[in-house]
Design a protein around this motif. Structure first.
Motif, mmCIF file in Angstrom:
data_model
loop_
_atom_site.group_PDB
_atom_site.id
_atom_site.type_symbol
_atom_site.label_atom_id
_atom_site.label_comp_id
_atom_site.label_asym_id
_atom_site.label_seq_id
_atom_site.Cartn_x
_atom_site.Cartn_y
_atom_site.Cartn_z
ATOM 1 N N ASP A 108 -18.663 72.052 41.745
ATOM 2 C CA ASP A 108 -17.795 72.948 40.967
ATOM 3 C C ASP A 108 -17.531 72.457 39.546
ATOM 4 O O ASP A 108 -16.808 73.125 38.790
ATOM 5 C CB ASP A 108 -16.453 73.143 41.694
ATOM 6 N N ALA B 250 -18.670 71.236 35.641
ATOM 7 C CA ALA B 250 -19.717 71.415 34.634
ATOM 8 C C ALA B 250 -20.573 70.154 34.570
ATOM 9 O O ALA B 250 -20.131 69.062 34.946
ATOM 10 C CB ALA B 250 -19.098 71.708 33.271
ATOM 11 N N GLU C 88 -28.790 73.875 26.897
ATOM 12 C CA GLU C 88 -28.605 75.275 27.280
ATOM 13 C C GLU C 88 -27.660 75.459 28.459
ATOM 14 O O GLU C 88 -27.102 76.539 28.644
ATOM 15 C CB GLU C 88 -29.962 75.904 27.620
ATOM 16 N N PHE C 89 -27.450 74.422 29.279
ATOM 17 C CA PHE C 89 -26.549 74.569 30.430
ATOM 18 C C PHE C 89 -25.585 73.381 30.554
ATOM 19 O O PHE C 89 -25.056 73.108 31.628
ATOM 20 C CB PHE C 89 -27.359 74.722 31.725
ATOM 21 N N TYR C 90 -25.303 72.706 29.464
ATOM 22 C CA TYR C 90 -24.493 71.492 29.480
ATOM 23 C C TYR C 90 -23.060 71.754 29.935
ATOM 24 O O TYR C 90 -22.418 70.894 30.528
ATOM 25 C CB TYR C 90 -24.506 70.869 28.083
ATOM 26 N N SER C 91 -22.542 72.972 29.671
ATOM 27 C CA SER C 91 -21.162 73.297 30.043
ATOM 28 C C SER C 91 -21.093 74.188 31.282
ATOM 29 O O SER C 91 -20.030 74.719 31.615
ATOM 30 C CB SER C 91 -20.461 74.001 28.871
ATOM 31 N N THR C 92 -22.187 74.354 31.977
ATOM 32 C CA THR C 92 -22.249 75.249 33.132
ATOM 33 C C THR C 92 -21.957 74.492 34.423
ATOM 34 O O THR C 92 -22.479 73.387 34.626
ATOM 35 C CB THR C 92 -23.661 75.877 33.236
ATOM 36 N N PRO C 93 -21.130 75.069 35.323
ATOM 37 C CA PRO C 93 -20.904 74.432 36.633
ATOM 38 C C PRO C 93 -22.210 74.306 37.403
ATOM 39 O O PRO C 93 -23.098 75.159 37.303
ATOM 40 C CB PRO C 93 -19.949 75.395 37.342
ATOM 41 N N GLN D 29 -23.785 77.170 39.418
ATOM 42 C CA GLN D 29 -24.379 78.300 38.706
ATOM 43 C C GLN D 29 -25.763 77.984 38.129
ATOM 44 O O GLN D 29 -26.393 78.847 37.513
ATOM 45 C CB GLN D 29 -23.456 78.759 37.569
ATOM 46 N N LEU D 30 -26.235 76.785 38.345
ATOM 47 C CA LEU D 30 -27.523 76.387 37.778
ATOM 48 C C LEU D 30 -28.671 76.853 38.661
ATOM 49 O O LEU D 30 -28.545 76.953 39.881
ATOM 50 C CB LEU D 30 -27.602 74.868 37.643
ATOM 51 N N GLN E 32 -32.916 73.805 36.561
ATOM 52 C CA GLN E 32 -31.890 73.221 35.699
ATOM 53 C C GLN E 32 -31.192 72.064 36.398
ATOM 54 O O GLN E 32 -30.946 71.017 35.804
ATOM 55 C CB GLN E 32 -30.872 74.292 35.294
ATOM 56 N N ARG E 33 -30.880 72.259 37.676
ATOM 57 C CA ARG E 33 -30.200 71.203 38.421
ATOM 58 C C ARG E 33 -31.079 69.965 38.552
ATOM 59 O O ARG E 33 -30.595 68.831 38.439
ATOM 60 C CB ARG E 33 -29.774 71.702 39.802
#
Length: 329
Positions: A112, A114, A148-153, A156-157, A161-162
């Protein structure tokens, strides 16, 4: 002496032998039968600091069991493992401080949070000095395209990306050794190349020892300088990648493009595999005739417009090793 030493490593699992039918099920409940299953059978190898090693084999060959003993997750039945003079399964905390790992679908990120918060927690867990953490973080963000996904939980990846974030986590504390299991799974072509470039650079710059297990043979070919093959728990091949290709990869494919279709194409020192639509494929052995000599012979006799040499795929070479082993047995 080697950074990793594996001596006569042997691992046996106790597997329940289930009997058939209702009576068999009742018997298993009160008097289960167990059989021994060999997962790893007397393996020896040494890996030096800074090596990049592909440790591969078919499913069920024992490679995952070997890696689990190297990381201290499993005890060997007999034999010995030393990682930087430490037995991993007897001193797990010290061993854990020296290694990084990415194991398939097992995440070390917090679901959960970021990505940036997961990284910060990881810094505190490993007590990484902030200057070192910041320097490594900047490098990984650039090479792995994490912006591009540094602030994403994490939840949600996408899988790709994960996996890139997992790889970054494995290298933050500058470990001596990193174990990677299917590190490019779920990645597109561009992301795969980013990961491979990152691994090559870290290996070269930091002398980080990389042990890679994967079914993506392009990963092996582009990242690893040494190949260890395992089958049915036994080590069957261990050599530099170049030696492996030279030993098993003597066959090449010559692709020819003609001005027009050539009937009754004659080939010396090779085998005509295909001849249609103004194109021909010729399989030849590089020890019997060089590519240059064969091309010269063909251009002297036929209206060749273009040509191309295809190197053997590593999957094909590995299949040859296993087939040769099967014939010998």
């Amino acid at each position: 002496m080697g950074l990793i030493r594996v001596e006569q490593l042997y691992k046996v699992y106790k597997v329940k032998n289930s009997r058939k039918g209702l009576l068999g099920g009742v018997a298993d409940l009160f008097a289960p039968q167990w059989v021994d299953k060999e997962a790893v059978n007397c393996i020896d190898f040494t890996i030096n600091q800074g090596e990049s090693v592909g440790y591969i084999g078919p499913n069920g060959s024992g490679k995952s069991t070997t890696i689990k003993m190297l990381t201290g997750i499993l005890y060997p039945t007999s034999g010995r493992v030393l990682v930087n003079h430490v037995e991993p399964y007897h001193n797990r905390l010290k061993n854990a401080s020296m290694i990084g790992a990415v194991f398939g679908q097992r995440s070390q990120l917090w679901w959960d949070l970021a990505i940036r918060e997961s990284f910060e927690l990881f810094r505190h867990i490993y007590r990484i000095p902030y200057p070192m953490f910041k320097k490594n973080l900047d490098k990984m963000v650039e090479l792995l395209g994490l912006n591009e996904f540094y602030s994403t939980p994490v939840r949600q990846l996408s899988l790709g990306q994960r996996m890139r974030a997992e790889i970054a986590c494995a290298f933050f504390h500058e470990p001596l050794i990193v174990y990677l299991d299917e590190p490019t799974i779920g990645l597109d072509v561009v992301a795969k190349e980013q990961v491979r470039l990152f691994l090559r650079e870290i290996n070269k710059e930091k002398q980080t020892t990389i042990i890679l297990t994967t079914h993506d043979m392009d990963d092996i070919q582009q990242v690893c300088e040494r190949l260890i093959l395992i089958d049915h728990g036994q080590l069957i091949f261990d050599s530099p990648m170049e030696h492996f290709v030279n030993q098993y990869g003597k066959e090449r494919m010559l692709l020819l493009q003609f001005e027009h279709h050539v009937d009754n194409l004659q080939v010396d020192h090779g085998v005509l595999v295909e001849n249609q639509n103004n194109q021909a494929k010729i399989l030849f052995n590089k020890d019997s005739i060089s590519a240059t000599k064969l091309i010269q012979k063909m251009t002297e006799c036929y209206p060749v417009m273009d040509c191309k040499i295809e190197e053997p795929k590593i999957e094909h070479l590995m299949r040859m090793v296993y087939e040769e082993r099967g014939r010998n047995e």
